[in-house]
Design a protein around this motif. Structure first.
Motif, mmCIF file in Angstrom:
data_model
loop_
_atom_site.group_PDB
_atom_site.id
_atom_site.type_symbol
_atom_site.label_atom_id
_atom_site.label_comp_id
_atom_site.label_asym_id
_atom_site.label_seq_id
_atom_site.Cartn_x
_atom_site.Cartn_y
_atom_site.Cartn_z
ATOM 1 N N GLY A 16 -20.872 16.351 -43.384
ATOM 2 C CA GLY A 16 -21.577 15.353 -42.642
ATOM 3 C C GLY A 16 -20.478 14.592 -41.964
ATOM 4 O O GLY A 16 -20.506 14.320 -40.687
ATOM 5 N N LEU A 17 -19.635 14.393 -42.512
ATOM 6 C CA LEU A 17 -18.350 13.671 -41.992
ATOM 7 C C LEU A 17 -17.769 14.548 -40.900
ATOM 8 O O LEU A 17 -17.332 13.665 -39.579
ATOM 9 N N GLN A 18 -17.586 15.734 -41.071
ATOM 10 C CA GLN A 18 -16.911 16.444 -39.874
ATOM 11 C C GLN A 18 -18.186 16.396 -38.666
ATOM 12 O O GLN A 18 -17.694 16.194 -37.526
ATOM 13 N N PHE A 22 -17.322 15.134 -34.696
ATOM 14 C CA PHE A 22 -17.664 15.826 -33.559
ATOM 15 C C PHE A 22 -18.402 15.043 -32.686
ATOM 16 O O PHE A 22 -18.476 15.227 -31.405
ATOM 17 N N LYS A 23 -19.466 14.427 -33.308
ATOM 18 C CA LYS A 23 -20.182 13.431 -32.626
ATOM 19 C C LYS A 23 -19.819 12.518 -31.737
ATOM 20 O O LYS A 23 -20.029 12.336 -30.519
ATOM 21 N N LEU A 24 -18.833 11.793 -32.535
ATOM 22 C CA LEU A 24 -18.095 10.808 -31.878
ATOM 23 C C LEU A 24 -17.130 11.201 -30.631
ATOM 24 O O LEU A 24 -16.956 10.732 -29.645
ATOM 25 N N HIS A 25 -16.542 12.245 -30.872
ATOM 26 C CA HIS A 25 -15.727 12.958 -29.760
ATOM 27 C C HIS A 25 -16.543 13.402 -28.686
ATOM 28 O O HIS A 25 -16.027 13.416 -27.474
ATOM 29 N N ALA A 27 -19.252 11.995 -27.700
ATOM 30 C CA ALA A 27 -19.779 10.749 -27.000
ATOM 31 C C ALA A 27 -18.679 10.411 -26.148
ATOM 32 O O ALA A 27 -18.798 9.885 -25.145
ATOM 33 N N ILE A 28 -17.497 10.212 -26.535
ATOM 34 C CA ILE A 28 -16.333 9.702 -25.786
ATOM 35 C C ILE A 28 -16.230 10.700 -24.552
ATOM 36 O O ILE A 28 -15.759 9.966 -23.376
ATOM 37 N N ILE A 29 -16.131 11.814 -24.806
ATOM 38 C CA ILE A 29 -15.844 12.694 -23.562
ATOM 39 C C ILE A 29 -17.023 12.460 -22.673
ATOM 40 O O ILE A 29 -16.733 12.370 -21.456
ATOM 41 N N ARG A 30 -18.281 12.290 -23.131
ATOM 42 C CA ARG A 30 -19.251 11.901 -22.022
ATOM 43 C C ARG A 30 -19.335 10.524 -21.369
ATOM 44 O O ARG A 30 -19.342 10.470 -20.092
ATOM 45 N N LEU A 69 -13.683 6.703 -38.206
ATOM 46 C CA LEU A 69 -15.126 6.481 -37.479
ATOM 47 C C LEU A 69 -15.505 5.334 -37.015
ATOM 48 O O LEU A 69 -15.685 5.185 -35.839
ATOM 49 N N ARG A 70 -15.479 4.313 -37.827
ATOM 50 C CA ARG A 70 -15.805 2.896 -37.406
ATOM 51 C C ARG A 70 -14.820 2.627 -36.450
ATOM 52 O O ARG A 70 -15.417 2.006 -35.297
ATOM 53 N N LYS A 71 -13.339 2.750 -36.585
ATOM 54 C CA LYS A 71 -12.850 2.305 -35.394
ATOM 55 C C LYS A 71 -12.808 2.955 -34.047
ATOM 56 O O LYS A 71 -13.110 2.278 -33.122
ATOM 57 N N GLY A 72 -13.163 4.403 -34.312
ATOM 58 C CA GLY A 72 -13.492 5.242 -32.967
ATOM 59 C C GLY A 72 -14.651 4.599 -32.480
ATOM 60 O O GLY A 72 -14.861 4.654 -31.248
ATOM 61 N N GLY A 73 -15.708 4.156 -33.142
ATOM 62 C CA GLY A 73 -16.824 3.681 -32.565
ATOM 63 C C GLY A 73 -16.623 2.541 -32.101
ATOM 64 O O GLY A 73 -17.129 2.294 -30.741
ATOM 65 N N LYS A 74 -15.816 1.749 -32.301
ATOM 66 C CA LYS A 74 -15.415 0.313 -31.786
ATOM 67 C C LYS A 74 -14.671 0.826 -30.317
ATOM 68 O O LYS A 74 -15.040 -0.019 -29.286
#
Length: 90
Positions: A16-18, A22-25, A27-30, A69-74
């Motif tokens: 789930g964490l992986q 991937f989902k965060l990555h 989203a950033i690319i988009r 992940l929280r840091k990346g989301g921010k």
């Protein structure tokens, strides 16, 4: 260290964490696609460097991964801002 999960048949089973990473990555690319070329390059370079820097975190370090992940989301929220012009380098 970093290990690819074993395949069960032809399908890879990610944790789930992986999947969240991937989902965060993705989203950033988009979001980076909507920026000018220089800003996009800055975002993608920073994102790749961060992924590589933290690639060796043991998958059992759940709290550390969740923190990143929280840091990346921010950071994603920050780059979504239309006035965002690139990643500052220290």
């Amino acid at each position: 260290g970093f290990k690819l999960p074993t395949t069960m048949g032809s399908r890879v089973r990610w944790s789930g964490l992986q999947r969240q990473v991937f989902k965060l990555h993705r989203a950033i690319i988009r979001v980076a696609r909507d920026k000018d070329q220089q800003t996009r390059a800055s975002i993608l370079q920073y994102t790749r460097a961060e992924l590589e820097k933290h690639r060796t975190i043991d998958r059992k370090e759940v709290m550390q991964i969740e923190h990143l992940l929280r840091k990346g989301g921010k950071q994603l929220d920050m780059i979504r801002d239309p006035s965002f012009t690139g990643v500052a380098r220290a």
